[in-house]
Design a protein around this motif. Structure first.
Motif, PDB file in Angstrom:
ATOM      1  N   ALA A  21      -6.883  -6.397  51.489  1.00 33.25           N
ATOM      2  CA  ALA A  21      -7.514  -5.669  50.380  1.00 33.25           C
ATOM      3  C   ALA A  21      -9.029  -5.837  50.404  1.00 33.25           C
ATOM      4  CB  ALA A  21      -6.944  -6.153  49.051  1.00 33.25           C
ATOM      5  N   VAL A  22      -9.481  -7.052  50.672  1.00 31.45           N
ATOM      6  CA  VAL A  22     -10.926  -7.319  50.706  1.00 31.45           C
ATOM      7  C   VAL A  22     -11.600  -6.488  51.788  1.00 31.45           C
ATOM      8  CG1 VAL A  22     -12.676  -9.069  51.255  1.00 31.45           C
ATOM      9  CG2 VAL A  22     -10.800  -9.622  49.690  1.00 31.45           C
ATOM     10  N   ASN A  23     -11.031  -6.504  52.983  1.00 26.70           N
ATOM     11  CA  ASN A  23     -11.625  -5.745  54.091  1.00 26.70           C
ATOM     12  C   ASN A  23     -11.575  -4.242  53.840  1.00 26.70           C
ATOM     13  OD1 ASN A  23     -12.465  -7.417  56.655  1.00 26.70           O
ATOM     14  ND2 ASN A  23     -10.673  -8.461  55.795  1.00 26.70           N
ATOM     15  N   SER A  24     -10.532  -3.796  53.181  1.00 33.42           N
ATOM     16  CA  SER A  24     -10.432  -2.372  52.864  1.00 33.42           C
ATOM     17  C   SER A  24     -11.524  -1.963  51.884  1.00 33.42           C
ATOM     18  CB  SER A  24      -9.055  -2.065  52.278  1.00 33.42           C
ATOM     19  OG  SER A  24      -8.942  -0.693  51.946  1.00 33.42           O
ATOM     20  N   GLN A  25     -11.772  -2.828  50.883  1.00 37.37           N
ATOM     21  CA  GLN A  25     -12.820  -2.545  49.893  1.00 37.37           C
ATOM     22  C   GLN A  25     -14.214  -2.552  50.521  1.00 37.37           C
ATOM     23  OE1 GLN A  25     -12.125  -5.523  46.908  1.00 37.37           O
ATOM     24  NE2 GLN A  25     -10.233  -4.553  46.159  1.00 37.37           N
ATOM     25  N   LYS A  26     -14.392  -3.367  51.558  1.00 39.27           N
ATOM     26  CA  LYS A  26     -15.681  -3.442  52.257  1.00 39.27           C
ATOM     27  C   LYS A  26     -15.858  -2.317  53.284  1.00 39.27           C
ATOM     28  CE  LYS A  26     -16.353  -8.459  51.893  1.00 39.27           C
ATOM     29  NZ  LYS A  26     -16.483  -9.726  52.677  1.00 39.27           N
ATOM     30  N   GLY A  27     -14.795  -1.529  53.482  1.00 35.03           N
ATOM     31  CA  GLY A  27     -14.873  -0.453  54.463  1.00 35.03           C
ATOM     32  C   GLY A  27     -14.550  -0.879  55.879  1.00 35.03           C
ATOM     33  N   SER A  28     -14.058  -2.109  56.051  1.00 39.47           N
ATOM     34  CA  SER A  28     -13.676  -2.604  57.391  1.00 39.47           C
ATOM     35  C   SER A  28     -12.206  -2.264  57.640  1.00 39.47           C
ATOM     36  CB  SER A  28     -13.908  -4.119  57.485  1.00 39.47           C
ATOM     37  OG  SER A  28     -15.252  -4.435  57.217  1.00 39.47           O
ATOM     38  N   LYS A  29     -11.981  -1.008  57.969  1.00 37.88           N
ATOM     39  CA  LYS A  29     -10.595  -0.538  58.080  1.00 37.88           C
ATOM     40  C   LYS A  29      -9.815  -1.246  59.180  1.00 37.88           C
ATOM     41  CE  LYS A  29     -11.102   4.068  56.077  1.00 37.88           C
ATOM     42  NZ  LYS A  29     -10.921   5.519  56.292  1.00 37.88           N
ATOM     43  N   ASN A  30     -10.464  -1.489  60.300  1.00 39.62           N
ATOM     44  CA  ASN A  30      -9.754  -2.135  61.407  1.00 39.62           C
ATOM     45  C   ASN A  30      -9.292  -3.536  61.028  1.00 39.62           C
ATOM     46  OD1 ASN A  30     -10.032   0.092  63.081  1.00 39.62           O
ATOM     47  ND2 ASN A  30     -11.924  -0.653  64.023  1.00 39.62           N
ATOM     48  N   ASN A  31     -10.192  -4.303  60.392  1.00 43.08           N
ATOM     49  CA  ASN A  31      -9.809  -5.651  59.954  1.00 43.08           C
ATOM     50  C   ASN A  31      -8.732  -5.588  58.869  1.00 43.08           C
ATOM     51  OD1 ASN A  31     -11.528  -6.938  61.703  1.00 43.08           O
ATOM     52  ND2 ASN A  31     -13.208  -7.100  60.229  1.00 43.08           N
ATOM     53  N   ALA A  32      -8.883  -4.629  57.976  1.00 38.51           N
ATOM     54  CA  ALA A  32      -7.879  -4.463  56.919  1.00 38.51           C
ATOM     55  C   ALA A  32      -6.512  -4.168  57.528  1.00 38.51           C
ATOM     56  CB  ALA A  32      -8.299  -3.337  55.981  1.00 38.51           C
ATOM     57  N   LEU A  33      -6.497  -3.352  58.563  1.00 39.21           N
ATOM     58  CA  LEU A  33      -5.234  -3.004  59.210  1.00 39.21           C
ATOM     59  C   LEU A  33      -4.608  -4.215  59.882  1.00 39.21           C
ATOM     60  CD1 LEU A  33      -3.290  -0.678  59.877  1.00 39.21           C
ATOM     61  CD2 LEU A  33      -4.617  -0.261  61.954  1.00 39.21           C
ATOM     62  N   VAL A  34      -5.433  -5.066  60.493  1.00 39.52           N
ATOM     63  CA  VAL A  34      -4.915  -6.279  61.156  1.00 39.52           C
ATOM     64  C   VAL A  34      -4.212  -7.179  60.144  1.00 39.52           C
ATOM     65  CG1 VAL A  34      -5.588  -8.428  62.307  1.00 39.52           C
ATOM     66  CG2 VAL A  34      -6.579  -6.250  63.040  1.00 39.52           C
ATOM     67  N   PHE A  35      -4.872  -7.433  59.004  1.00 33.05           N
ATOM     68  CA  PHE A  35      -4.275  -8.304  57.989  1.00 33.05           C
ATOM     69  C   PHE A  35      -3.049  -7.658  57.350  1.00 33.05           C
ATOM     70  CE2 PHE A  35      -8.470 -10.420  58.083  1.00 33.05           C
ATOM     71  CZ  PHE A  35      -8.058 -11.741  58.117  1.00 33.05           C
ATOM     72  N   ALA A  36      -3.141  -6.353  57.053  1.00 38.17           N
ATOM     73  CA  ALA A  36      -2.009  -5.657  56.428  1.00 38.17           C
ATOM     74  C   ALA A  36      -0.798  -5.664  57.347  1.00 38.17           C
ATOM     75  CB  ALA A  36      -2.407  -4.221  56.087  1.00 38.17           C
ATOM     76  N   LYS A  37      -1.043  -5.442  58.633  1.00 38.72           N
ATOM     77  CA  LYS A  37       0.069  -5.416  59.595  1.00 38.72           C
ATOM     78  C   LYS A  37       0.728  -6.797  59.694  1.00 38.72           C
ATOM     79  CE  LYS A  37       1.213  -3.710  64.218  1.00 38.72           C
ATOM     80  NZ  LYS A  37       2.015  -4.873  64.611  1.00 38.72           N
ATOM     81  N   ALA A  38      -0.099  -7.846  59.715  1.00 38.47           N
ATOM     82  CA  ALA A  38       0.470  -9.195  59.758  1.00 38.47           C
ATOM     83  C   ALA A  38       1.309  -9.466  58.515  1.00 38.47           C
ATOM     84  CB  ALA A  38      -0.666 -10.217  59.880  1.00 38.47           C
ATOM     85  N   TYR A  39       0.815  -8.996  57.386  1.00 44.25           N
ATOM     86  CA  TYR A  39       1.516  -9.182  56.102  1.00 44.25           C
ATOM     87  C   TYR A  39       2.871  -8.474  56.117  1.00 44.25           C
ATOM     88  CZ  TYR A  39       2.218  -8.651  51.007  1.00 44.25           C
ATOM     89  OH  TYR A  39       2.721  -8.655  49.734  1.00 44.25           O
ATOM     90  N   VAL A  40       2.863  -7.206  56.524  1.00 44.58           N
ATOM     91  CA  VAL A  40       4.104  -6.421  56.522  1.00 44.58           C
ATOM     92  C   VAL A  40       5.060  -6.913  57.601  1.00 44.58           C
ATOM     93  CG1 VAL A  40       5.062  -4.116  56.926  1.00 44.58           C
ATOM     94  CG2 VAL A  40       3.032  -4.404  55.479  1.00 44.58           C
ATOM     95  N   ASP A  41       4.519  -7.204  58.778  1.00 46.90           N
ATOM     96  CA  ASP A  41       5.370  -7.629  59.896  1.00 46.90           C
ATOM     97  C   ASP A  41       6.065  -8.954  59.606  1.00 46.90           C
ATOM     98  OD1 ASP A  41       4.623  -5.379  61.231  1.00 46.90           O
ATOM     99  OD2 ASP A  41       3.371  -6.377  62.738  1.00 46.90           O
ATOM    100  N   MET A  42       5.395  -9.829  58.901  1.00 43.21           N
ATOM    101  CA  MET A  42       5.995 -11.138  58.615  1.00 43.21           C
ATOM    102  C   MET A  42       7.296 -10.982  57.836  1.00 43.21           C
ATOM    103  SD  MET A  42       4.220 -14.451  56.842  1.00 43.21           S
ATOM    104  CE  MET A  42       5.253 -15.714  56.100  1.00 43.21           C
ATOM    105  N   ALA A  43       7.306 -10.073  56.878  1.00 46.66           N
ATOM    106  CA  ALA A  43       8.528  -9.854  56.092  1.00 46.66           C
ATOM    107  C   ALA A  43       9.634  -9.222  56.928  1.00 46.66           C
ATOM    108  CB  ALA A  43       8.208  -8.975  54.892  1.00 46.66           C
ATOM    109  N   MET A  44       9.263  -8.631  58.061  1.00 44.87           N
ATOM    110  CA  MET A  44      10.249  -7.989  58.930  1.00 44.87           C
ATOM    111  C   MET A  44      10.871  -8.980  59.916  1.00 44.87           C
ATOM    112  SD  MET A  44       8.058  -4.494  59.655  1.00 44.87           S
ATOM    113  CE  MET A  44       9.207  -3.750  60.794  1.00 44.87           C
TER     114      MET A  44
END
Length: 293
Positions: A21-44
């Motif tokens: 969320a922090v990286n997304s708010q800062k406009g760092s989409k690539n970093n936001a995607l890395v953290f979001a993917k780790a978050y979602v993948d962990m639950a999988m």
């Protein structure tokens, strides 16, 4: 060590969402995607299946974020993974939209069987969605899955009972399956208001093919259908005088209804087009069914 690693990852889990969320708010989409993917993948991961991490408050939002990014970057294979994941967690929001984009992802991947399956599942939940219905109809018509197409057309017609385009597609379904009499009923209605060459062509074609179906069993019925077809064929030929197919059909209709002078006129046109003429000596005695050109 395994349990310690598992415990540490569980402690990290909410932090992954936070930094996405922090990286997304800062406009760092690539970093936001890395953290979001780790978050979602962990639950999988199967190691955390018993924890049901997908029930976390922001899990659906993060999954949608990942899927949207992959889709917008035209990475349809990864987009499909996360769109499918979104549906699997039974999130009630945006489901129809996710079904639509998942179907489009499979369309771009040219995986038509999966695309059709997604459309079916989407329509099971949202049977009146025009976008899913339109995609389902087009997909089925393009692939010759006429029974499925017919079902989706019927569903669409419930909301738009007099829609000329839907009715024409319904007629084409009947036509493609050799149900010419049912197709005639559709195009007869359409021809009263949609006075277009395309409608007249289909109307004439199906009348002519009805005649072919009855030729061996009932000559009178054959002549009745050909008599009905003649004025429609005349309109088609008037609008498209170079069509060998419809000129030939008109000539045959004249031949089988004993209108030999009219047949001679058609033969003159066929001769000028360099096409075989119609006549008693060059017909096999059996009308050949027409196909859509």
């Amino acid at each position: 060590e395994y349990e310690q690693a598992r415990k540490t990852m569980l402690q990290l889990f909410p932090q992954l969402q936070y930094y996405a969320a922090v990286n997304s708010q800062k406009g760092s989409k690539n970093n936001a995607l890395v953290f979001a993917k780790a978050y979602v993948d962990m639950a999988m991961m199967p190691q955390f299946a018993d924890m049901h991490l997908e029930k976390s408050a922001d899990y659906a939002t993060m999954t949608y974020f990942i899927a949207s990014n992959y889709y917008n970057n035209k990475d349809y294979a990864n987009a499909a993974v996360y769109l499918d994941r979104y549906l699997a967690i039974n999130e009630p929001k945006n489901r129809t939209t996710v079904f639509l984009f998942l179907a489009k992802a499979y369309e771009n991947l040219r995986q038509t069987d999966k695309q059709l399956e997604v459309i079916k599942n989407g329509l099971a939940e949202s049977p009146t969605d025009n976008n899913l219905l339109a995609m389902g109809i087009n997909l089925c018509m393009e692939n010759g899955w006429y029974q499925d197409a017919e079902r989706y057309i019927q569903m669409a017609l419930l909301a738009r009972p007099n829609d000329a385009k839907l009715m024409s597609l319904q007629g084409q379904c009947y036509e493609a399956q050799g149900q010419y009499e049912r197709a005639v009923g559709i195009y007869e209605i359409l021809a009263q208001s949609q006075k277009t060459l395309n409608i007249y062509k289909h109307y004439a074609l199906n009348l002519f093919n009805c005649a072919t179906q009855h030729q061996q069993s009932n000559q009178d019925v054959t002549k009745q259908y050909l008599t009905r077809a003649i004025p429609i064929l005349q309109q088609v030929v008037a609008s498209d005088p170079t069509s060998v197919q419809y000129n030939t059909a008109l000539g045959l209709a004249y031949l089988y209804t004993d209108r030999y002078d009219d047949m001679s006129e058609v033969n003159n046109r066929l001769h000028s087009l360099g096409a075989p003429e119609v006549g008693v000596t060059n017909v096999s005695g059996s009308l050949a069914a027409m196909s859509s050109d």
